[in-house]
Design a protein around this motif. Structure first.
Motif, PDB file in Angstrom:
ATOM      1  N   UNK A 468     -13.333   6.682  -1.691  1.00 47.33           N
ATOM      2  CA  UNK A 468     -14.765   6.798  -1.930  1.00 47.33           C
ATOM      3  C   UNK A 468     -15.455   5.446  -1.714  1.00 47.33           C
ATOM      4  N   UNK A 469     -15.989   4.816  -2.756  1.00 45.79           N
ATOM      5  CA  UNK A 469     -16.733   3.561  -2.569  1.00 45.79           C
ATOM      6  C   UNK A 469     -15.896   2.317  -2.865  1.00 45.79           C
ATOM      7  N   UNK A 470     -14.603   2.516  -3.127  1.00 44.03           N
ATOM      8  CA  UNK A 470     -13.768   1.363  -3.490  1.00 44.03           C
ATOM      9  C   UNK A 470     -12.590   1.243  -2.533  1.00 44.03           C
ATOM     10  N   UNK A 471     -11.906   0.095  -2.637  1.00 42.34           N
ATOM     11  CA  UNK A 471     -10.706  -0.144  -1.846  1.00 42.34           C
ATOM     12  C   UNK A 471      -9.524  -0.398  -2.775  1.00 42.34           C
ATOM     13  N   UNK A 472      -8.357  -0.015  -2.321  1.00 45.25           N
ATOM     14  CA  UNK A 472      -7.120  -0.343  -3.029  1.00 45.25           C
ATOM     15  C   UNK A 472      -6.069  -0.769  -2.022  1.00 45.25           C
ATOM     16  N   UNK A 473      -5.006  -1.431  -2.524  1.00 51.42           N
ATOM     17  CA  UNK A 473      -3.897  -1.814  -1.668  1.00 51.42           C
ATOM     18  C   UNK A 473      -2.755  -0.821  -1.872  1.00 51.42           C
ATOM     19  N   UNK A 474      -2.316  -0.239  -0.765  1.00 52.34           N
ATOM     20  CA  UNK A 474      -1.147   0.640  -0.775  1.00 52.34           C
ATOM     21  C   UNK A 474       0.045  -0.222  -0.346  1.00 52.34           C
ATOM     22  N   UNK A 475       0.877  -0.602  -1.322  1.00 51.23           N
ATOM     23  CA  UNK A 475       1.954  -1.544  -1.050  1.00 51.23           C
ATOM     24  C   UNK A 475       2.979  -0.959  -0.082  1.00 51.23           C
ATOM     25  N   UNK A 476       3.503  -1.810   0.802  1.00 54.15           N
ATOM     26  CA  UNK A 476       4.564  -1.381   1.717  1.00 54.15           C
ATOM     27  C   UNK A 476       5.820  -0.996   0.941  1.00 54.15           C
ATOM     28  N   UNK A 477       6.106  -1.748  -0.116  1.00 58.80           N
ATOM     29  CA  UNK A 477       7.309  -1.543  -0.925  1.00 58.80           C
ATOM     30  C   UNK A 477       6.982  -0.563  -2.051  1.00 58.80           C
ATOM     31  N   UNK A 478       7.559   0.620  -1.979  1.00 59.85           N
ATOM     32  CA  UNK A 478       7.235   1.660  -2.967  1.00 59.85           C
ATOM     33  C   UNK A 478       7.768   1.340  -4.352  1.00 59.85           C
ATOM     34  N   UNK A 479       8.662   0.333  -4.478  1.00 61.68           N
ATOM     35  CA  UNK A 479       9.183  -0.013  -5.803  1.00 61.68           C
ATOM     36  C   UNK A 479       8.285  -1.002  -6.541  1.00 61.68           C
ATOM     37  N   UNK A 480       7.251  -1.531  -5.866  1.00 64.14           N
ATOM     38  CA  UNK A 480       6.265  -2.348  -6.585  1.00 64.14           C
ATOM     39  C   UNK A 480       5.517  -1.412  -7.530  1.00 64.14           C
ATOM     40  N   UNK A 481       5.446  -1.805  -8.786  1.00 63.12           N
ATOM     41  CA  UNK A 481       5.098  -0.857  -9.838  1.00 63.12           C
ATOM     42  C   UNK A 481       3.701  -0.246  -9.732  1.00 63.12           C
ATOM     43  N   UNK A 482       2.686  -1.053  -9.506  1.00 63.57           N
ATOM     44  CA  UNK A 482       1.314  -0.541  -9.626  1.00 63.57           C
ATOM     45  C   UNK A 482       0.454  -0.965  -8.450  1.00 63.57           C
ATOM     46  N   UNK A 483      -0.419  -0.058  -8.028  1.00 63.47           N
ATOM     47  CA  UNK A 483      -1.389  -0.381  -6.985  1.00 63.47           C
ATOM     48  C   UNK A 483      -2.634  -0.993  -7.625  1.00 63.47           C
ATOM     49  N   UNK A 484      -3.305  -1.901  -6.883  1.00 62.46           N
ATOM     50  CA  UNK A 484      -4.534  -2.500  -7.405  1.00 62.46           C
ATOM     51  C   UNK A 484      -5.782  -2.065  -6.629  1.00 62.46           C
ATOM     52  N   UNK A 485      -6.879  -1.974  -7.372  1.00 60.65           N
ATOM     53  CA  UNK A 485      -8.187  -1.944  -6.733  1.00 60.65           C
ATOM     54  C   UNK A 485      -8.489  -3.344  -6.188  1.00 60.65           C
ATOM     55  N   UNK A 486      -9.266  -3.384  -5.117  1.00 60.74           N
ATOM     56  CA  UNK A 486      -9.760  -4.643  -4.566  1.00 60.74           C
ATOM     57  C   UNK A 486     -11.270  -4.526  -4.443  1.00 60.74           C
ATOM     58  N   UNK A 487     -11.983  -5.458  -5.074  1.00 62.99           N
ATOM     59  CA  UNK A 487     -13.447  -5.436  -5.064  1.00 62.99           C
ATOM     60  C   UNK A 487     -13.984  -6.758  -4.512  1.00 62.99           C
TER      61      UNK A 487
END
Length: 526
Positions: A468-487
């Motif tokens: 929608x109106x925000x961005x997030x990082x989809x990590x290449x490594x699926x074992x990295x625990x949490x995705x972040x919003x980026x503003x």
């Protein structure tokens, strides 16, 4: 003659009594073994764990030690009582003990200013820098947010060293005043390890080996760089997928030294963790020479009051929780407990001691074991404090599941509509960004994508997505625990463009402390 006959009958009768007492003791031990076996088996089956090791100390003696499962799921390599597990934050008590040894030796005082031993040490507030004592490094009262700066430690491996940790602390802003309350901290344990090294005259890892492992005979424990093959059996962390348990971040032939060792980098076997526990419950004369009663008492003295969760009140009748030097302290069912847990992705541990009973237990798991550890801790506590055959794994598993189902709706937003971010939309924000403690990241075009790449934490690399109106990082490594919003915040008069981050799951693990980052654009992608 009558005396001799009477004496003979007394011998027969007392012999019978002794035989009955031995038989009763044997039967009781058999029942206890069966109870503990059932607890072990029920937890393994209910939670589908790849491997687990569990040991029990009763009145100073190891009465139960069992391991089952595999070091790597599907490998056929069995977990044994000699298998090494990551004990994670159970390492903190070892770091505190090494410091306590230096206090015993007169090389250090608990109230020494940290800057006396590490002149380069800085906190955000100069007054806190000056006033922070060695004891403050161990008791989570610094005023920093929970888990502040943990992105310099995890995910591993990364390129942050201990000098980076000490330098980065100056840029981490407090959320409350110094010594005003509890917030769990890992970075200051790394600093504590460096204080120990400065006082002890050798690096932290060498100090732990010479000051702790060797004198206590913990021959299986490892810290720093070591050979996996020489260590023998080594459990690997796992994550749970639809296909079952999958090993993640499997060790290579040489296990490298890690920056976070003093906070959570030790590995030990069940046998050695039980020996470590007995050292605290029933120390020998040699062990009391290793660490005095005075320093043992200091480590188990409440220094910072901890929050009291509802579950602790309802399940355990707990009235107070506190933190000592590397240990948590609490009353459970009217009894004093001293404990700690350890949590790393795919590895869970708990060491629980009941000093007045000279008893306790250890559990180590090499899988997704958060719920299993919670349930086992409560069930094994009741084995001592409120023996009742109706209180078992199923009982506490049911309570835990009820807690979670009644906790309210998840606060994780729906991000299923995500699409790759458009390069044109982000043209003004592409470039190199710098945070004062985390260092540089690049936000640059790669083919048709916008990529986020950290220079000092390579596993934090991924593709920028739009939701929608925000961005997030989809990590290449699926074992990295949490995705972040980026503003993003555009530049203004006298102000550079800024980039901030936050956990998509607001209730996610505090060590993913994206909220503490504040990037400024410092250059382009060229």
């Amino acid at each position: 003659m009558r005396f001799l006959v009477a004496a003979a009958w007394v011998a027969v009768l007392t012999g019978g009594v002794a035989f009955e007492a031995i038989a009763a003791k044997t039967a009781a031990e058999s029942r206890d073994q069966a109870v503990l076996d059932r607890i072990f088996d029920d937890a393994m089956e209910r939670y589908g764990l790849p491997g687990m090791a569990m040991g029990v100390i009763e009145d100073g003696e190891v009465t139960y030690a069992r391991a089952s499962g595999e070091t790597v799921a599907g490998s056929g390599d069995p977990v044994t009582p000699a298998t090494l597990f990551k004990i994670a934050s159970n390492s903190k008590a070892m770091t505190a003990a090494v410091l306590a040894r230096q206090v015993d030796a007169g090389k250090l005082r608990w109230d020494d200013p940290v800057v006396k031993h590490l002149p380069q040490f800085r906190m955000h507030d100069p007054w806190v820098t000056r006033e922070m004592q060695v004891r403050d490094l161990l008791i989570h009262n610094s005023g920093l947010p929970e888990g502040a700066g943990d992105l310099m430690l995890w995910p591993e491996p990364n390129h942050f060293d201990r000098d980076d940790i000490i330098a980065g602390l100056a840029h981490l802003k407090p959320e409350r005043s110094f010594r005003s309350g509890y917030a769990y901290d890992n970075l200051l344990y790394v600093v504590a390890g460096e204080v120990a090294a400065a006082v002890g005259g050798k690096d932290y890892e060498s100090l732990v080996r010479s000051e702790l492992f060797e004198p206590l005979g913990l021959s299986d424990c490892r810290v720093g760089e070591w050979s996996r093959d020489e260590a023998g059996s080594v459990a690997q962390p796992h994550m749970r997928t639809d296909e079952g348990n999958v090993a993640i971040r499997v060790d290579g032939e040489t296990v490298p030294a890690i920056t976070s060792a003093a906070a959570g980098g030790v590995r030990c076997s069940l046998d050695d963790m039980l020996a470590w526990g007995r050292n605290w419950l029933v120390p020998t004369r040699e062990q009391l020479r290793w660490l005095s009663s005075k320093q043992r008492e200091a480590m188990w003295t409440p220094h910072t009051i901890l929050p009291l969760p509802r579950r602790s009140r309802e399940w355990d009748g707990t009235h107070i929780r506190a933190y000592g030097y590397g240990w948590r302290l609490a009353d459970v069912d009217g009894e004093w407990t001293v404990s700690h847990t350890g949590t790393l992705s795919g590895m869970y541990s708990v060491l629980m001691l009941l000093p007045d009973r000279r008893s306790g237990f250890v559990v180590m798991i090499n899988g997704n074991g958060s719920a299993a550890r919670t349930v086992l801790t409560s069930t094994l506590l009741k084995y001592f404090t409120r023996r009742d055959e109706t209180v078992d794994v199923a009982h506490y598993a049911g309570l835990l599941e009820s807690d979670r189902s009644g906790a309210g709706a998840s606060r994780v937003p729906d991000t299923s509509s995500r699409k790759p971010a458009r390069v044109l939309d982000l043209q003004a924000y592409l470039g190199t960004w710098r945070d004062p403690w985390f260092g540089e990241v690049r936000l640059c075009r790669q083919d048709d994508d916008v990529r986020f790449v950290s220079s000092k934490s390579p596993r934090l690399s991924g593709r920028l997505m739009r939701v929608r109106e925000r961005h997030l990082v989809e990590w290449d490594d699926s074992t990295v625990d949490l995705e972040p919003w980026v503003d993003f915040k555009p530049p203004g008069p006298g102000r550079s463009a800024r980039m901030t981050m936050a956990k998509v799951d607001p209730d996610g693990d505090f060590s993913s402390d994206y909220e503490d980052l504040d990037f400024v654009r410092v250059g382009g992608c060229g």
